[in-house]
Structure formats: C-alpha cells, structure tokens
Scaffold this motif. Sequence first.
Motif, PDB file in Angstrom:
ATOM      1  N   LEU A 117       4.163  -8.327  -3.053  1.00 48.23           N
ATOM      2  CA  LEU A 117       3.146  -7.362  -3.456  1.00 48.23           C
ATOM      3  C   LEU A 117       2.750  -6.416  -2.335  1.00 48.23           C
ATOM      4  CD1 LEU A 117       0.787  -9.740  -5.485  1.00 48.23           C
ATOM      5  CD2 LEU A 117       2.531  -8.184  -6.381  1.00 48.23           C
ATOM      6  N   VAL A 118       3.294  -6.610  -1.135  1.00 52.91           N
ATOM      7  CA  VAL A 118       2.833  -5.819   0.012  1.00 52.91           C
ATOM      8  C   VAL A 118       3.048  -4.330  -0.222  1.00 52.91           C
ATOM      9  CG1 VAL A 118       3.196  -5.342   2.447  1.00 52.91           C
ATOM     10  CG2 VAL A 118       3.137  -7.703   1.662  1.00 52.91           C
ATOM     11  N   VAL A 119       4.275  -3.931  -0.500  1.00 50.14           N
ATOM     12  CA  VAL A 119       4.555  -2.506  -0.692  1.00 50.14           C
ATOM     13  C   VAL A 119       3.897  -1.977  -1.970  1.00 50.14           C
ATOM     14  CG1 VAL A 119       6.368  -0.778  -1.008  1.00 50.14           C
ATOM     15  CG2 VAL A 119       6.684  -2.622   0.660  1.00 50.14           C
ATOM     16  N   PRO A 120       4.017  -2.660  -3.146  1.00 52.31           N
ATOM     17  CA  PRO A 120       3.315  -2.156  -4.334  1.00 52.31           C
ATOM     18  C   PRO A 120       1.801  -2.061  -4.154  1.00 52.31           C
ATOM     19  CG  PRO A 120       4.958  -3.781  -4.959  1.00 52.31           C
ATOM     20  CD  PRO A 120       4.870  -3.814  -3.468  1.00 52.31           C
ATOM     21  N   LEU A 121       1.216  -3.033  -3.447  1.00 56.42           N
ATOM     22  CA  LEU A 121      -0.233  -2.998  -3.234  1.00 56.42           C
ATOM     23  C   LEU A 121      -0.617  -1.807  -2.356  1.00 56.42           C
ATOM     24  CD1 LEU A 121      -2.876  -4.461  -3.813  1.00 56.42           C
ATOM     25  CD2 LEU A 121      -2.499  -5.840  -1.765  1.00 56.42           C
ATOM     26  N   ALA A 122       0.167  -1.559  -1.323  1.00 58.57           N
ATOM     27  CA  ALA A 122      -0.090  -0.377  -0.502  1.00 58.57           C
ATOM     28  C   ALA A 122       0.056   0.901  -1.319  1.00 58.57           C
ATOM     29  CB  ALA A 122       0.864  -0.360   0.694  1.00 58.57           C
ATOM     30  N   ALA A 123       1.043   0.920  -2.208  1.00 52.59           N
ATOM     31  CA  ALA A 123       1.303   2.119  -3.013  1.00 52.59           C
ATOM     32  C   ALA A 123       0.199   2.392  -4.024  1.00 52.59           C
ATOM     33  CB  ALA A 123       2.643   1.978  -3.736  1.00 52.59           C
ATOM     34  N   LEU A 124      -0.632   1.396  -4.335  1.00 49.90           N
ATOM     35  CA  LEU A 124      -1.739   1.630  -5.264  1.00 49.90           C
ATOM     36  C   LEU A 124      -2.713   2.677  -4.728  1.00 49.90           C
ATOM     37  CD1 LEU A 124      -2.602  -1.950  -6.594  1.00 49.90           C
ATOM     38  CD2 LEU A 124      -1.491  -0.067  -7.823  1.00 49.90           C
ATOM     39  N   GLY A 125      -2.725   2.841  -3.422  1.00 52.42           N
ATOM     40  CA  GLY A 125      -3.571   3.886  -2.856  1.00 52.42           C
ATOM     41  C   GLY A 125      -3.165   5.279  -3.279  1.00 52.42           C
ATOM     42  N   LEU A 126      -1.936   5.432  -3.784  1.00 53.30           N
ATOM     43  CA  LEU A 126      -1.474   6.735  -4.277  1.00 53.30           C
ATOM     44  C   LEU A 126      -2.148   7.112  -5.591  1.00 53.30           C
ATOM     45  CD1 LEU A 126       2.351   6.268  -3.621  1.00 53.30           C
ATOM     46  CD2 LEU A 126       0.763   7.659  -2.261  1.00 53.30           C
ATOM     47  N   LEU A 127      -2.716   6.127  -6.292  1.00 48.11           N
ATOM     48  CA  LEU A 127      -3.310   6.378  -7.602  1.00 48.11           C
ATOM     49  C   LEU A 127      -4.760   6.832  -7.527  1.00 48.11           C
ATOM     50  CD1 LEU A 127      -1.877   3.266  -9.510  1.00 48.11           C
ATOM     51  CD2 LEU A 127      -0.879   5.550  -9.253  1.00 48.11           C
ATOM     52  N   ASP A 128      -5.343   6.771  -6.358  1.00 48.26           N
ATOM     53  CA  ASP A 128      -6.750   7.134  -6.184  1.00 48.26           C
ATOM     54  C   ASP A 128      -6.837   8.379  -5.314  1.00 48.26           C
ATOM     55  OD1 ASP A 128      -9.515   7.171  -5.107  1.00 48.26           O
ATOM     56  OD2 ASP A 128      -9.691   5.254  -6.152  1.00 48.26           O
ATOM     57  N   ARG A 129      -7.540   9.386  -5.772  1.00 49.63           N
ATOM     58  CA  ARG A 129      -7.577  10.650  -5.037  1.00 49.63           C
ATOM     59  C   ARG A 129      -8.293  10.516  -3.695  1.00 49.63           C
ATOM     60  NH1 ARG A 129     -11.854  14.994  -7.484  1.00 49.63           N
ATOM     61  NH2 ARG A 129     -13.774  13.811  -7.128  1.00 49.63           N
ATOM     62  N   ARG A 130      -9.108   9.482  -3.548  1.00 47.02           N
ATOM     63  CA  ARG A 130      -9.799   9.286  -2.267  1.00 47.02           C
ATOM     64  C   ARG A 130      -8.823   8.926  -1.152  1.00 47.02           C
ATOM     65  NH1 ARG A 130     -14.035   4.905  -4.503  1.00 47.02           N
ATOM     66  NH2 ARG A 130     -12.055   4.246  -5.454  1.00 47.02           N
ATOM     67  N   THR A 131      -7.713   8.294  -1.507  1.00 53.76           N
ATOM     68  CA  THR A 131      -6.775   7.807  -0.488  1.00 53.76           C
ATOM     69  C   THR A 131      -5.356   8.330  -0.665  1.00 53.76           C
ATOM     70  OG1 THR A 131      -6.328   5.840  -1.847  1.00 53.76           O
ATOM     71  CG2 THR A 131      -8.071   5.653  -0.186  1.00 53.76           C
ATOM     72  N   ARG A 132      -5.124   9.112  -1.720  1.00 51.87           N
ATOM     73  CA  ARG A 132      -3.748   9.489  -2.083  1.00 51.87           C
ATOM     74  C   ARG A 132      -2.949  10.111  -0.939  1.00 51.87           C
ATOM     75  NH1 ARG A 132      -4.512  12.578  -6.723  1.00 51.87           N
ATOM     76  NH2 ARG A 132      -4.529  10.595  -7.858  1.00 51.87           N
ATOM     77  N   PRO A 133      -3.383  11.201  -0.330  1.00 55.81           N
ATOM     78  CA  PRO A 133      -2.547  11.800   0.729  1.00 55.81           C
ATOM     79  C   PRO A 133      -2.433  10.912   1.961  1.00 55.81           C
ATOM     80  CG  PRO A 133      -4.653  12.921   0.576  1.00 55.81           C
ATOM     81  CD  PRO A 133      -4.590  12.005  -0.598  1.00 55.81           C
ATOM     82  N   LEU A 134      -3.494  10.172   2.287  1.00 58.27           N
ATOM     83  CA  LEU A 134      -3.457   9.295   3.455  1.00 58.27           C
ATOM     84  C   LEU A 134      -2.396   8.215   3.288  1.00 58.27           C
ATOM     85  CD1 LEU A 134      -7.302   8.758   3.966  1.00 58.27           C
ATOM     86  CD2 LEU A 134      -5.885  10.679   4.718  1.00 58.27           C
ATOM     87  N   VAL A 135      -2.344   7.623   2.103  1.00 59.20           N
ATOM     88  CA  VAL A 135      -1.348   6.585   1.831  1.00 59.20           C
ATOM     89  C   VAL A 135       0.040   7.200   1.712  1.00 59.20           C
ATOM     90  CG1 VAL A 135      -0.588   4.875   0.131  1.00 59.20           C
ATOM     91  CG2 VAL A 135      -3.004   5.010   0.777  1.00 59.20           C
ATOM     92  N   ALA A 136       0.132   8.366   1.107  1.00 60.38           N
ATOM     93  CA  ALA A 136       1.440   9.010   0.959  1.00 60.38           C
ATOM     94  C   ALA A 136       2.069   9.250   2.335  1.00 60.38           C
ATOM     95  CB  ALA A 136       1.297  10.326   0.200  1.00 60.38           C
TER      96      ALA A 136
END
Length: 480
Positions: free
Chosen positions: A300-319
């Motif tokens: 779940l490490v990579v998918p869990l990190a990628a969940l930040g792409l779904l929230d506009r508060r963190t999207r570009p930072l995680v991308a």
Amino acid sequence: MVLALTGPSYLKKLVSEQQPVYRWGLLWIAALAVALLFVGHDPGRLSAPFGPSHDGFNAALYMTGGRAIVEEGPLASQLGASSKTMSGDRVVYAHHPPLVYLEDAAALRALNSPEVAARLPAVVSSIVVLVLLVLVLAACGLPAGSAGVGLLVAFATPMFVSFGAMTEPHALGLAPMTALTLLWQRIRLGLGPPSWALASVAAAATFTSWEAALFTTFVALFLLLSNRRRAAVAVLAGTAMAAILIALWIWWAYHGHVGEFFQRALHRVGADDTGRVTMRQMTRRQFGYFSDLFPVGKWLVVPLAALGLLDRRTRPLVAASLGTVIGYALLFRNGAYDHGYWLYCILLPLALGAAVAVDTVSRLLASHSWLRWTRPLLGGMLIVVLGIKVWQPSGEQSQHRYAAAIGAQTRSVRWPPAQRYAYHAFGDRGSTDLLPWVLFYSRRQPFGVDGPQSVPRGEIMLRFVDGRLVTVPGEEARQQ
C-alpha cells in the motif's frame, strides 16, 4: 493535471477550516514521538563501527572524504573527493555532490569519534525533516489528527529509523526537498517567499543529491505551469548554478578524466553490459525491501502516497515528490535494485497521502453519528500497531549489528607499516571501492587476492572464518 490555487481565496478557506490552535499540538506530539523513537531505538547504532551494511558502507565512504578534508585540507583533498592512503596513493570518489563530505568534515571537527560524527549530519537532517514536515502538513490545511497519523504512518517505520541516521545523499536530500515543498506551499497560499530563499534551497538540494536536484527541476516545472514565473526562475537559477559548480568539481576531482564517473552512471541506469536489471526485477526487489522497511502494508506504500493526488490541498506537492522518487528509481533501476534506501524520499509523499487518506476516512465516519466514536479508536489501534512493528528488529537492523561486529574486528587489525594494500579474500580480485570500511580503518586500498599464496611474506590479508574476520600471514616469497 496541476491545479493552481488562487492565494487569497484559498488562504481564507484554509483559515476558516482551521481547528483551534491547541489541537495542532497533536501534530507536534506525533513528530516528537517519532523523534524520540528515532534517537532512542537502538542508540548504539549511532556510534557503531563501520562494516558491511548499507549504513556502515556509506558512513565509511563519506567519512573517508570528510577525514581527508580535516587532515589534508579542502584543496588537497579536492573537497573530500580524494583521500591519501598510508603509501601515498590517492583514492578518488566523486559520484555524488560534495556537500556530504563537507558535512562529515564539520562533524568530525566537532566530535572526537569518527563513528558518531559520520551519523551526526543525518540525525540532524532527519530531525529538521520532522519539523519541516509538520509545517508542510499544517500549511496544507489538513486536520491536526489526520496529519499526525499520516506523519506516523510514513515515519514510524524502519525505513526512517534505520536510514534516517545514515549520512548518505539520498537520506540527506529529504531535508532540502521538504524545505522547498514548504516554500512552494507558501507560494500556493499567496505568501510567496523571496527569490533568494527559493534559489538558496534549490541550490542546497542540488549540492546534496542528484535526486533532490531532479525534484527541484520538477518543482520549477510545476511553478511555470501555474504561472509562477518569478519563483520558477529562482528555483531553476539555484539548481543550474549548483549543477555547474558540481560539474566543475567532478572535472577537478578526476583531473579531466571523467570516464569512470559516466561509467558508474551508466551502470546505475542499466545501460552497460554488467549486471543489467529489468524493470520487473527492480520492482520485485523493491517490494522485498518494503516488506522489511514498511512492515504494515508494504503493497500500500505507493498507492497510499498516490492518494495525495486526489486532494487539491496536496495534489501538486505529491505529484512532484512522488514523481521524483518513482522516476529516479525507474531511471537508475540498477541502483534501486541494489539499495533498499533508494526510495527513501517516498516518505514525503507518503506522509501527505496518508494524511489525506486518514482525513477522508475520518470525514466518512463523522457523517454517520453511530460511527463517529470509532475514529479515535481506529486511529489509536493503528498507532499501536505501528509502534509494535517499528520496535521489532528489522532485517536491516539485524544487518547493522553484524556489520558493527565485523567493523570492530576490522578496526582492531594492526597492519605492517610497510604494507601498501589491504589484501583480502572476500571474493573480488584486484582493487575495489566496495570495501570502504576496510579503506577507512586500514588507510590502505583494498585489494582482492586468491589467498595467502598471493600475499608477500611479512604482510597480512583478511578473510572470513566462521563468520569472523581473521588475519592470515602472506606466503609469497618476495622478489629479490
């Protein structure tokens, strides 16, 4: 893909959604708990002798350069890239940016123990990362409880506890990456930092590691796409200036003969003919590392990190951060195959993604009055599981103990004063740079031989016998 947030409107919304100030103490408590765990769990590792582990390898490798700066001076040692052996031979290693050597040299000047000094820059850097990450999570507007659990999910792990104390470019690079993330988030909030701050952090990141330099490039690209040209130019200027200076340093270290540097780079990429690794092999090996370094939910490490792409508060930072980590591993797949810490910087997007996931689940539970009471219970259970798992010895930590024992034996060897090489029968033949702990303690270039029959009489060689390091006298007659 990138959502550019207007500063004033987003800041107003962020402030309106803030919880009482005292609630943010929960996030600082989570960071303090991780810091205490990091320093207090197996503290002996911070002063352990250098030996055959990832930690011992890198500690010896970069402390050799740091010691050269202290003993020979910054110019004679070429900022740590070149170190002199007992016989006067010079060993050059300039595969990574030079800041790590300077940090080790400063630590060695401050402390008497090279073993402790070798870990000090990483320990300080990791504590700084925790502080910066708290500020990043708060600036993203994530609830304190969710942000605290997200921090624990990423950092209360053997990945951080083991490799956070390893002075090595990948580990050290996380601090400037997190600092640049914080400055970027302030730009998104309309609180733009000055250009000199952006350029300075970008330059520091580039001087620290190639991966951090790649991250600064991604950040500059995202800033350009969001019409933040002044900030983008500042980040690119800092990165470019540092990159030019590093290139000149590498040229200087190798006296213009940079073929060995590019040969190692091609090997890491997998473009040479020695030990080529496929993407599938690298991925399987990394999941093997994850099973040890992220014992709760390795898949779940990579998918869990990628969940930040779904929230506009963190999207570009995680991308940007997740894209850097994955892209760096795919580019240098041989390096990722050989090193369990190659994806160390995934801790940054993992903390953001995990915080978003916890916040989403918390909101879902809160929408049902009969489930609202389960939120602290589930969060507490997750924290307990993380604590139990991280306190148990990991495979990497077990390797540290074995390596420390071998390192102590290597440190105690008394070499004949006239012996030029540190002969060994560990499997390799000829000169090698894969035994930096032997080089550090012997101050001689390691040299692989078939056995004592290949070592001159009056000199010694190293070999393993029943898991212990022993010295064997040479048997070869000297040439008259």
